[in-house]
Enzyme design. Structure first.
Site, mmCIF file in Angstrom:
data_model
loop_
_atom_site.group_PDB
_atom_site.id
_atom_site.type_symbol
_atom_site.label_atom_id
_atom_site.label_comp_id
_atom_site.label_asym_id
_atom_site.label_seq_id
_atom_site.Cartn_x
_atom_site.Cartn_y
_atom_site.Cartn_z
ATOM 1 N N HIS A 176 0.941 -1.213 0.264
ATOM 2 C CA HIS A 176 -0.094 -0.549 -0.119
ATOM 3 C C HIS A 176 1.151 1.109 -0.305
ATOM 4 O O HIS A 176 0.763 1.861 -0.371
ATOM 5 C CB HIS A 176 -1.208 0.229 1.073
HETATM 6 ZN ZN LIG Z 1 -4.271 -7.333 3.288
#
Ligand SMILES: [Zn+2]
Length: 321
Positions: A135
């Site tokens: 992320h």
């Molecule tokens: Zn995850």
């Protein structure tokens, strides 16, 4: 590639033992050490011969191959780190404590992904018993991810000319969450091909990043083994064909697809996860593509065991002949 010989990249410093952090966070902050210990219990001390231990953290120069200097400056503030790690309790702590007890471990694990990739290129396969911080993007940390380790490994290998800019590179992201950071980092990069299979009904729901996925396989909440495995088996082999001959593949093997995981929202069984991983290992190995497995998410007390099962399969099949 000389011959197939897996290695496990692991340092005890990957584990975060700090102020009872594991009680604040859904994450088993010692998942890495628990997986290593389980493998030691099964395989004994011969496992040490298959280990690579990162001795030093990723360098600033290496981080700068992906992250902006402004972002690295932001990471020197407790409140920013607390936000990215979704642990607001950390915001009031002095930065040096976070650096010593949390960031250093993640920097070491990021180095681990680089070392795993270097090993895999020459010897076929490697597992970093951490990493998969998919992320994090060039200028932002989020979703427990600070350093985009796979992207850093790719760019460090390119800078050292082990990989050429036009060499095709494959990312297979099978964590339950969409790998939006990786997709953003490589938005303009025509040599990195991403297959992402994830629960579309949960975080991050990053629509721009979705448009950047080369093979987009969104799933619904509570998808089960049969549908999950059929979709993977249908799409991975032709996607590899389409890419051509990738020089290396990164497998983000998140175990948060597990049915009991509090964050993944999917319903994959223990056997289903092992079958998924075996399918990826064999598909890549039989195509002659060197690969790196990283752990990514997995937020149950059993997650370490799911990881250990898959790594044990690698060792039994290719490692301890
Ligand atoms: Zn995850």
């Amino acid at each position: 590639m000389k011959s197939l010989q897996p290695k496990i990249v692991y340092s005890p410093h990957y584990n975060i033992r700090f102020l009872g952090l594991e009680k604040l966070h859904p994450f088993d902050s010692c998942k890495y050490g628990h997986a290593w210990q389980q493998l030691l219990d099964w395989f004994g001390n011969q496992l040490e011969n298959l280990r690579i231990t990162p001795e030093s953290p990723v360098t600033v120069q290496e981080l700068l191959t992906v992250h902006t200097s402004d972002y690295l400056q932001q990471l020197k503030h407790s409140f920013y780190v607390a936000k990215a790690l979704e642990l607001s309790e950390l915001a009031i702590l002095p930065y040096f404590l976070l650096e010593k007890h949390i960031l250093k471990g993640m920097q070491l694990a990021t180095k681990g992904t680089i070392l795993a990739a270097e090993w895999a290129l020459n010897n076929g396969m490697a597992v970093n018993l951490s990493g998969g911080y998919h992320h994090a993007s060039g200028d932002k940390g989020e979703g427990f991810c600070l350093y985009c380790d796979i992207a850093i490994a790719i760019n460090v290998l390119r800078e050292s000319e082990v990989l050429q800019p036009e060499d095709p590179i494959l990312i297979i992201d099978l964590d339950a969450h969409q790998g939006n950071g990786l997709e953003r980092v490589f938005s303009l990069d025509k040599s990195v091909y991403i297959l992402d299979m994830y629960n579309q009904n949960t975080y991050p729901q990053d629509w721009w990043a979705t448009s950047l996925i080369d093979c987009n396989l969104p799933l619904r909440n509570r998808t089960e083994d049969k549908e999950y495995l059929a979709l993977l088996k249908k799409h991975l082999p032709p996607f590899i064909e389409q890419v051509g001959k990738p020089k290396i593949a990164f497998f983000n093997a998140g175990t948060d697809i597990y049915k009991d995981d509090p964050l993944g929202g999917l319903s994959i069984s223990k056997a289903g996860i092992l079958e998924r991983d075996k399918f990826v290992f064999h598909t890549l190995t039989e195509a002659g593509i060197p690969w790196v497995m990283v752990l990514s998410g997995g937020y149950t007390k059993e997650s370490y065991l799911l990881v250990a099962n898959s790594v044990a399969y690698i060792l039994e099949t290719w490692g301890l002949k």
